[in-house]
Design a protein around this motif. Structure first.
Motif, PDB file in Angstrom:
ATOM      1  N   GLU A 121     -29.385  20.704  82.462  1.00 37.48           N
ATOM      2  CA  GLU A 121     -30.085  21.735  81.705  1.00 37.48           C
ATOM      3  C   GLU A 121     -30.685  22.751  82.681  1.00 37.48           C
ATOM      4  O   GLU A 121     -31.121  22.394  83.767  1.00 37.48           O
ATOM      5  N   LEU A 122     -30.720  24.004  82.268  1.00 41.68           N
ATOM      6  CA  LEU A 122     -31.198  25.052  83.178  1.00 41.68           C
ATOM      7  C   LEU A 122     -32.715  25.149  83.195  1.00 41.68           C
ATOM      8  O   LEU A 122     -33.281  25.757  84.105  1.00 41.68           O
ATOM      9  N   ASP A 123     -33.380  24.572  82.192  1.00 42.57           N
ATOM     10  CA  ASP A 123     -34.844  24.605  82.141  1.00 42.57           C
ATOM     11  C   ASP A 123     -35.364  23.164  82.159  1.00 42.57           C
ATOM     12  O   ASP A 123     -35.288  22.459  81.161  1.00 42.57           O
ATOM     13  N   HIS A 124     -35.887  22.730  83.312  1.00 39.85           N
ATOM     14  CA  HIS A 124     -36.397  21.364  83.446  1.00 39.85           C
ATOM     15  C   HIS A 124     -37.872  21.245  83.085  1.00 39.85           C
ATOM     16  O   HIS A 124     -38.442  20.162  83.174  1.00 39.85           O
ATOM     17  N   SER A 125     -38.475  22.341  82.654  1.00 38.47           N
ATOM     18  CA  SER A 125     -39.886  22.274  82.266  1.00 38.47           C
ATOM     19  C   SER A 125     -40.053  21.679  80.870  1.00 38.47           C
ATOM     20  O   SER A 125     -41.163  21.311  80.481  1.00 38.47           O
ATOM     21  N   LYS A 126     -38.964  21.587  80.121  1.00 46.26           N
ATOM     22  CA  LYS A 126     -39.006  21.015  78.784  1.00 46.26           C
ATOM     23  C   LYS A 126     -38.556  19.553  78.837  1.00 46.26           C
ATOM     24  O   LYS A 126     -37.760  19.163  79.686  1.00 46.26           O
ATOM     25  N   PRO A 127     -39.052  18.730  77.921  1.00 44.65           N
ATOM     26  CA  PRO A 127     -38.784  17.292  78.001  1.00 44.65           C
ATOM     27  C   PRO A 127     -37.386  16.899  77.526  1.00 44.65           C
ATOM     28  O   PRO A 127     -36.704  17.662  76.832  1.00 44.65           O
ATOM     29  N   LEU A 128     -36.997  15.707  77.906  1.00 46.71           N
ATOM     30  CA  LEU A 128     -35.812  15.039  77.373  1.00 46.71           C
ATOM     31  C   LEU A 128     -36.309  14.015  76.364  1.00 46.71           C
ATOM     32  O   LEU A 128     -37.167  13.185  76.672  1.00 46.71           O
TER      33      LEU A 128
ATOM     34  N   LEU B  73     -36.944   9.207  92.370  1.00 46.67           N
ATOM     35  CA  LEU B  73     -36.127  10.373  92.695  1.00 46.67           C
ATOM     36  C   LEU B  73     -34.895   9.970  93.501  1.00 46.67           C
ATOM     37  O   LEU B  73     -33.887  10.674  93.501  1.00 46.67           O
ATOM     38  N   LYS B  74     -35.000   8.837  94.204  1.00 47.81           N
ATOM     39  CA  LYS B  74     -33.873   8.332  94.991  1.00 47.81           C
ATOM     40  C   LYS B  74     -33.510   6.934  94.521  1.00 47.81           C
ATOM     41  O   LYS B  74     -34.355   6.192  94.029  1.00 47.81           O
ATOM     42  N   ARG B  75     -32.264   6.573  94.720  1.00 51.37           N
ATOM     43  CA  ARG B  75     -31.798   5.290  94.205  1.00 51.37           C
ATOM     44  C   ARG B  75     -32.206   4.111  95.075  1.00 51.37           C
ATOM     45  O   ARG B  75     -31.985   2.950  94.697  1.00 51.37           O
ATOM     46  N   ASP B  76     -32.842   4.379  96.222  1.00 56.72           N
ATOM     47  CA  ASP B  76     -33.325   3.247  97.023  1.00 56.72           C
ATOM     48  C   ASP B  76     -34.690   2.767  96.534  1.00 56.72           C
ATOM     49  O   ASP B  76     -35.273   1.836  97.095  1.00 56.72           O
ATOM     50  N   GLU B  77     -35.224   3.404  95.473  1.00 53.46           N
ATOM     51  CA  GLU B  77     -36.460   2.944  94.846  1.00 53.46           C
ATOM     52  C   GLU B  77     -36.110   2.013  93.694  1.00 53.46           C
ATOM     53  O   GLU B  77     -35.333   2.373  92.807  1.00 53.46           O
ATOM     54  N   ALA B  78     -36.685   0.797  93.697  1.00 57.33           N
ATOM     55  CA  ALA B  78     -36.396  -0.175  92.644  1.00 57.33           C
ATOM     56  C   ALA B  78     -36.936   0.336  91.303  1.00 57.33           C
ATOM     57  O   ALA B  78     -38.077   0.799  91.225  1.00 57.33           O
ATOM     58  N   PRO B  79     -36.143   0.279  90.231  1.00 51.98           N
ATOM     59  CA  PRO B  79     -36.585   0.788  88.935  1.00 51.98           C
ATOM     60  C   PRO B  79     -37.478  -0.193  88.185  1.00 51.98           C
ATOM     61  O   PRO B  79     -37.544  -1.379  88.526  1.00 51.98           O
ATOM     62  N   THR B  80     -38.164   0.303  87.175  1.00 55.18           N
ATOM     63  CA  THR B  80     -38.985  -0.516  86.291  1.00 55.18           C
ATOM     64  C   THR B  80     -38.201  -0.795  85.011  1.00 55.18           C
ATOM     65  O   THR B  80     -37.741   0.151  84.359  1.00 55.18           O
TER      66      THR B  80
ATOM     67  N   SER C  26     -41.253  12.934  85.691  1.00 53.17           N
ATOM     68  CA  SER C  26     -40.286  11.933  85.223  1.00 53.17           C
ATOM     69  C   SER C  26     -39.009  12.549  84.663  1.00 53.17           C
ATOM     70  O   SER C  26     -38.052  11.818  84.386  1.00 53.17           O
ATOM     71  N   ARG C  27     -38.989  13.859  84.498  1.00 50.17           N
ATOM     72  CA  ARG C  27     -37.817  14.513  83.892  1.00 50.17           C
ATOM     73  C   ARG C  27     -36.560  14.332  84.719  1.00 50.17           C
ATOM     74  O   ARG C  27     -35.436  14.265  84.172  1.00 50.17           O
ATOM     75  N   LEU C  28     -36.695  14.271  86.046  1.00 50.83           N
ATOM     76  CA  LEU C  28     -35.520  14.208  86.917  1.00 50.83           C
ATOM     77  C   LEU C  28     -35.426  12.885  87.673  1.00 50.83           C
ATOM     78  O   LEU C  28     -34.923  12.829  88.802  1.00 50.83           O
ATOM     79  N   LEU C  29     -35.894  11.816  87.045  1.00 56.93           N
ATOM     80  CA  LEU C  29     -35.807  10.496  87.676  1.00 56.93           C
ATOM     81  C   LEU C  29     -34.496   9.798  87.315  1.00 56.93           C
ATOM     82  O   LEU C  29     -33.927  10.010  86.247  1.00 56.93           O
ATOM     83  N   ASN C  30     -34.037   8.944  88.218  1.00 58.94           N
ATOM     84  CA  ASN C  30     -32.865   8.122  87.940  1.00 58.94           C
ATOM     85  C   ASN C  30     -33.182   7.145  86.813  1.00 58.94           C
ATOM     86  O   ASN C  30     -34.283   6.587  86.748  1.00 58.94           O
TER      87      ASN C  30
END
Length: 388
Positions: free
Chosen positions: A236-243, A259-266, A282-286
């Motif tokens: 999406e071109l506007d990341h200021s709006k939520p998913l 933000l990176k895949r070497d961080e263990a997810p919850t 959180s909009r651009l998190l894996n």
């Protein structure tokens, strides 16, 4: 606390594969997890009464989130099939600013409208789906009509071939996502469903995003062996709006990383009716879905779906009546499946799509998707991934 420790211990004993990052390792662990065992002890359940008190290593401390109650009138919530916002429970996670989890805020029976829309209306042309690549237009024109009798009598004939609805894996709405180029464009657009736009606007407003415009939707249709690969929704071109994400049917495990895949997810459960909002940081998190969980009672519906949609609906409701026949089809489908709707705003107010070379605009919007149905590709594990 003991269950979480046991789960973390199980993860620790899982051998790391060569080149495997922390997210991929946990994804593999939950994909292979055994329901009813300590494997799921570390998964957050926001529906549980004690969710707001969850603590411990990896729990990221569940906290209550404040909603903008005055931004949505009780009547508008009712029109969308939602309880008054004052009755919603909303949670966040420390370390994930902008992430909001709302356990099932739908009125009893009203989930059926959205399930029916996903199966009966949104799957119709001119919307785009994964089956377009393998079938002629006439075959994909109305998947519901071609599948409803198969599904109504599924219990009688379990050896029958899968219906087209059971082979459906994704549908795109509004600005149609191009799985090959990973872009949206102005020339791949069909009108966004007005009822889903209204629902999305109410949820976004309650979460502090007045003026949200529902411009694109991706619907994912999960079988019990389906997964959603690790990805970030950045097209999406506007990341200021939520998913916005809406879940219906069987429960699943959702992994929210960094933000990176070497961080263990919850890990957390997504149950029928649950809504997730990813905004801000959180909009651009894996994130990913490694597992859809079969009902412990066998092929059955979640208890929140045992109530039928009321026949007496508000005159200006966006929710439409659901016939007994339609309910039978939807119920048969959901006993072994899960449907997820994600809604996005693509453009900022006044923003236009950048000019693209002509060759780019002509690319097939149905290619590049990494899942193909088992019967057409011999791929055993179904994977659904918007950015694979």
């Amino acid at each position: 606390m003991g269950k979480m420790a046991a789960a973390m211990g199980s993860v620790a004993t899982l051998a790391t594969e060569p080149g495997e990052d922390a997210f991929r390792k946990l994804f593999r662990f939950y994909r292979q997890s055994r329901p009813g065992t300590a494997d799921l002890g570390g998964v957050i359940d926001f529906s549980a009464a004690h969710a707001a008190r969850s603590t411990g290593p990896g729990a990221h401390k569940v906290v209550r989130s404040q909603l903008n109650v005055s931004s949505v009138s009780d009547h508008d919530a009712y029109r969308a099939g939602l309880q008054p916002v004052s009755k919603w429970r909303a949670y966040g996670l420390q370390g994930y600013p902008g992430f909001i989890f709302i356990p099932n805020p739908f009125l009893p029976g009203y989930q059926w409208h959205w399930v029916k829309q996903c199966l009966k209306l949104y799957s119709r042309k001119p919307n785009v789906c994964n089956l377009d690549k393998h079938l002629v237009t006439e075959e994909t024109q109305d998947l519901w009509e071609q599948s409803k009798e198969f599904l109504r009598y599924k219990e009688v004939n379990k050896r029958r071939p899968r219906s087209l609805l059971e082979k459906l894996r994704w549908v795109t709405l509004g600005y149609h996502y191009n799985w090959d180029s990973k872009k949206y464009s102005a020339d791949h657009y069909t009108p966004f469903p007005s009822d889903l736009a209204f629902l999305s606007e109410q949820v976004a407003a309650a979460c502090g995003f007045q003026g949200f415009r529902a411009e694109a939707g991706i619907l994912n249709y999960y079988r019990l062996d389906s997964t959603l690969g690790i990805h970030v929704d950045r097209s999406e071109l506007d990341h200021s709006k939520p998913l916005l994400s809406f879940s219906f049917g069987q429960s699943a495990i959702f992994l929210l990383g960094g933000l990176k895949r070497d961080e263990a997810p919850t890990p957390m459960f997504m149950h029928s009716g649950d809504i997730m909002v990813m905004s801000g940081f959180s909009r651009l998190l894996n994130h990913a879905v490694p597992r859809v969980l079969p009902s412990p009672e066998g092929e059955s519906l979640p208890c929140c779906l045992e109530t039928l949609l009321p026949a007496d609906l508000p005159r200006d409701s966006v929710v439409e009546p659901c016939s007994v026949e339609d309910w039978q089809v939807c119920a048969s489908y959901l006993k072994t499946a899960r449907v997820n709707m994600t809604v996005r705003q693509v453009l900022a107010v006044g923003q236009d799509f950048p000019l693209e070379p002509m060759e780019e605009n002509k690319r097939d919007v149905t290619t590049g998707f990494c899942h193909l149905d088992d019967e057409t590709s011999q791929v055993k594990r179904a994977r659904l991934n918007p950015d694979c």
